[in-house]
Design a protein around this motif. Structure first.
Motif, short mmCIF file in Angstrom:
data_model
loop_
_atom_site.label_atom_id
_atom_site.label_comp_id
_atom_site.label_asym_id
_atom_site.label_seq_id
_atom_site.Cartn_x
_atom_site.Cartn_y
_atom_site.Cartn_z
N ILE A 248 0.94 -1.20 -0.03
CA ILE A 248 -0.05 0.08 0.11
C ILE A 248 1.01 1.32 -0.13
O ILE A 248 1.82 1.41 0.80
N ALA A 249 0.27 2.29 -0.77
CA ALA A 249 1.12 3.48 -0.66
C ALA A 249 0.21 4.65 -0.49
O ALA A 249 -1.18 4.51 -0.94
N PHE A 250 0.53 5.75 0.04
CA PHE A 250 -0.55 6.70 0.46
C PHE A 250 -0.52 7.72 -0.72
O PHE A 250 0.36 7.96 -1.33
N ALA A 251 -1.30 8.91 -0.69
CA ALA A 251 -1.36 9.73 -1.71
C ALA A 251 -0.26 10.74 -1.36
O ALA A 251 0.34 10.85 -0.36
N LYS A 252 0.25 11.41 -2.32
CA LYS A 252 1.64 12.08 -2.33
C LYS A 252 1.53 13.75 -1.85
O LYS A 252 0.35 14.19 -2.10
N LYS A 253 2.37 14.35 -1.28
CA LYS A 253 2.44 15.67 -0.69
C LYS A 253 1.88 16.56 -2.06
O LYS A 253 1.20 17.67 -1.72
N ASP A 254 2.45 16.52 -3.18
CA ASP A 254 2.37 17.16 -4.26
C ASP A 254 1.03 17.15 -5.19
O ASP A 254 0.96 17.72 -5.97
N GLU A 255 0.17 16.19 -4.59
CA GLU A 255 -1.25 16.10 -5.46
C GLU A 255 -1.99 17.14 -4.77
O GLU A 255 -2.96 17.08 -4.13
N LYS A 256 -1.76 18.45 -5.58
CA LYS A 256 -2.51 19.67 -5.01
C LYS A 256 -3.12 20.28 -6.21
O LYS A 256 -4.29 20.88 -6.05
N PHE A 257 -2.74 20.14 -7.24
CA PHE A 257 -3.27 20.71 -8.56
C PHE A 257 -3.44 22.17 -8.28
O PHE A 257 -2.80 23.13 -7.81
N THR A 258 -4.65 22.71 -8.39
CA THR A 258 -5.13 24.17 -8.00
C THR A 258 -6.16 24.16 -6.81
O THR A 258 -6.57 25.28 -6.46
N LEU A 259 -6.18 22.88 -6.14
CA LEU A 259 -6.86 23.22 -4.87
C LEU A 259 -6.16 23.63 -3.68
O LEU A 259 -5.04 23.77 -3.75
#
Length: 642
Positions: A248-259
């Protein structure tokens, strides 16, 4: 004297050793669970260091080999030194419910369940809930005690150990970028341990659901998750699967797009009590068993909407695919007219609709035509709770029936929580929800039935953007029903006849059949008014009658990457629909009398003179030994006639 001392020492040591063996055995007693039909089993076990692992079997044959379990928090470790504190009695529970969007309208499954509580070396408690049913097994981590201090989970050791002789279909999990992660990559045929090759962009792992053919190709398994809420990120699998173990891997820190997300590590965090998502292992003797499984929704919370009568599936015309640069009121109204003429319940106004509505009142025009409007929106506009609620009320007051919210591009915990709030706030205004540029569903369409479809699929828009799509589309189309569409409704936007930047190679009948292969609460048909109006009358009638959800589905042919043939029924309508994922003729043989009981004839829609654009329609008496050659990258649709 020396011999007496040795004898006495041995007499003391032997019982001590026996006691240790008993203790180890006792630790492993009661750590397994079988389904009611005794076919599927999950079994936990301890290693010498007190670490936990599990195995999954079907008919006593290995489905998942010895696989790791455990959690590591910033101030607490549950990866070793564990001991059993309590094992609950086995309970039986029935999950019977109706889905608004489904292959089969009614889900009805019996599960066995058990909870095992462990203690670590610091005295902290962790419970693992086990579930076993006829479609597979699942487990989740749970912390029942109350604690005001926020716990931060640094790592989940959970793995899925696949035998290295197995084969799989896996989708790369793309690194955060302008439009990623969005679950819009190819499913790649791999062996356990293979590195990521052939992805559309740089990738940091593998997506779930992940499909494997295991047990010497005698069994199929789909690895997924269910019931993810705002207390956990969406998860994927690590890219390194050495030895066949996918962790299992978690979502990454840089998954922000324009949110509007904080620039911090994206570790899961919560106060206690804390119930984490289910890790789901669906199992089938045939790939068709996976396609029809409802285990993901079985494990999701029951519907939170008491009155669902206002939630109605349907079809929609949609101008963007055929006219991506035209945002005029005249164009939107033209596609409203298409919906009205074909009896579609909905019309979708994509990006740019607001200006057109001010200029031409396109919403009022649709409502006057008896067509319910759906409108596009940008994810960042729906992130703030107050703004979101205000916007939903404004749209509902305008007469809008649903929202297509685009560009989420993140699996972070904050996004998972926002999506739950989007479903809830939209439901209060009787609005349907369609997510684009988004993560895969995780049982949410049971909990929030107004969530009717989502993208997270490499669909027909790829004829604009992906040069490899025409060559690979047919194969992909026969993999997605066993992977992405099992997770939840899929907005593939089918029926793309007009040639775009990258020329289509699938036949026209294959493209038409796609609308009936995938399950989506709203089918958004691509292509133009001219294409719709040029169709033979039999095809026009098919589009008018075609349901957007089903009462009953059976798998006739289920070969991921090669062919899919389904029997589909809704009320008094009955069809068989098939597609070929290969570039070769694929012979099929079907007992039509079995699927056409109560009908005297069948109409078949297949390829015409020009397979890419033309259709042939024939009517025949029903036979028990119907044989047909599926055209390369082709398809067919059979309508049973009273």
């Amino acid at each position: 004297m020396k011999k007496m001392l040795i004898h006495r020492s041995l007499s003391l040591l032997i019982p001590a050793m026996f006691f240790v063996q008993l203790t180890t055995k006792a630790q492993n007693d009661g750590l397994s669970l079988k389904s009611k039909d005794n076919l599927n089993k999950i079994e936990l076990s301890f290693a010498k260091d007190g670490s936990l692992s599990y195995e999954v079997t079907r008919r006593d044959k290995k489905i998942l080999l010895n696989s790791p379990l455990g959690l590591t928090f910033t101030n607490n470790d549950f990866t070793s030194g564990l001991s059993v504190v309590k094992v609950s009695p086995v309970e039986e529970k029935v999950e019977k419910y109706e889905l608004k969007v489904a292959n089969n309208k009614i889900a009805n499954h019996v599960f066995k369940s058990k909870s095992i509580t462990f203690k670590n070396g610091q005295g902290a408690l962790m419970t693992i809930d086990l579930i076993a049913g006829e479609e597979g097994v699942a487990f989740r981590y749970r912390f029942a005690e109350k604690e005001n201090q926020t716990r931060v989970l640094k790592n989940e050791s959970t793995g899925f150990h696949i035998d290295q002789n197995a084969k799989g279909w896996l989708q790369p999990y793309n690194k955060a970028g302008d439009y990623t992660p969005g679950y819009e990559d190819f499913y790649i045929n791999v062996k356990p341990g293979d590195p990521i090759n052939g992805a559309r962009g740089e990738s940091v792992g593998w997506c779930m659901p992940a499909l494997f053919n295991v047990n010497d190709a005698k069994s199929w398994v789909l690895i997924a998750e269910s019931a993810t809420d705002g207390s956990f990120p969406g998860c994927h699998l690590q890219p390194d699967s050495k030895g066949g173990i996918y962790n299992i891997a978690f979502a990454k820190k840089d998954e922000k797009f324009t949110l509007p997300l904080p620039d911090k590590e994206a570790y899961p965090e919560s106060n206690l009590p804390w119930t984490m998502p289910w890790r789901v292992i669906m199992i089938g003797d045939k790939a068709g068993d996976i396609l029809l499984s409802t285990m993901i929704t079985d494990l999701a919370p029951a519907s939170k909407i008491e009155d669902t009568s206002w939630i109605v599936s349907g079809k929609a015309a949609w101008s963007w695919w055929s006219h991506p640069e035209d945002f005029t009121p005249e164009m939107y109204n033209k596609f409203t007219d298409v919906s009205a003429s074909f009896g579609f319940r909905y019309t979708l106004f994509d990006a740019g609709w607001e200006k057109a509505n001010k200029e031409g009142k396109i919403i009022d025009y649709a409502l006057a035509k008896g067509v319910q409007p759906l409108v596009w929106g940008y994810s960042a506009e729906y992130f703030d709770a107050d703004k979101r609620k205000k916007r939903f009320k404004e749209l509902a007051d305008m007469g809008v029936k649903g929202v297509k919210i685009d560009f989420w591009c993140s699996d972070r915990q904050e996004v998972m929580g926002t999506l739950q709030s989007v479903f809830e706030d939209a439901a209060k205004q009787h609005l349907l929800v369609n997510l684009h540029g988004t993560t895969v569903p995780r049982g949410w369409h049971r909990t929030w039935p107004n969530f009717v479809t989502a993208e997270a699929i490499l669909g027909t828009e790829s004829y604009f953007y992906e040069p490899r799509f025409p060559e690979m589309a047919a194969e992909q189309n026969t993999v997605l029903p066993f992977t992405r569409n099992v997770a939840g409704p899929s907005d593939y936007t089918p029926f793309a006849l007009t040639f775009r930047k990258y020329t289509r190679l699938n036949t026209g009948t294959h493209e038409l059949a796609m609308a009936m292969i995938y399950t989506s609460g709203i089918i958004h048909f691509a292509d133009s008014e001219e294409v719709f109006n040029s169709l033979p009358n039999e095809l026009k009638n098919l589009l008018k009658e075609m349901p957007a959800t089903w009462d009953k589905t059976e798998c006739i042919i289920a070969e991921p990457g090669k062919a899919v043939v389904l029997s589909r029924k809704k009320d008094n309508l009955s069809y068989i629909v098939g597609i070929n994922g290969t570039n070769k003729v694929n012979p099929v043989s079907i007992d039509l009398k079995k699927y056409g009981k109560g009908y005297s004839k069948f109409r078949i829609i297949s390829e015409g003179k020009d397979p890419l654009m033309d259709f042939k329609v024939e009517t025949h008496p029903i036979t028990s030994k119907w044989q047909y050659n599926l055209a390369p990258k082709g398809g067919f649709i059979i309508e049973f006639i009273k």
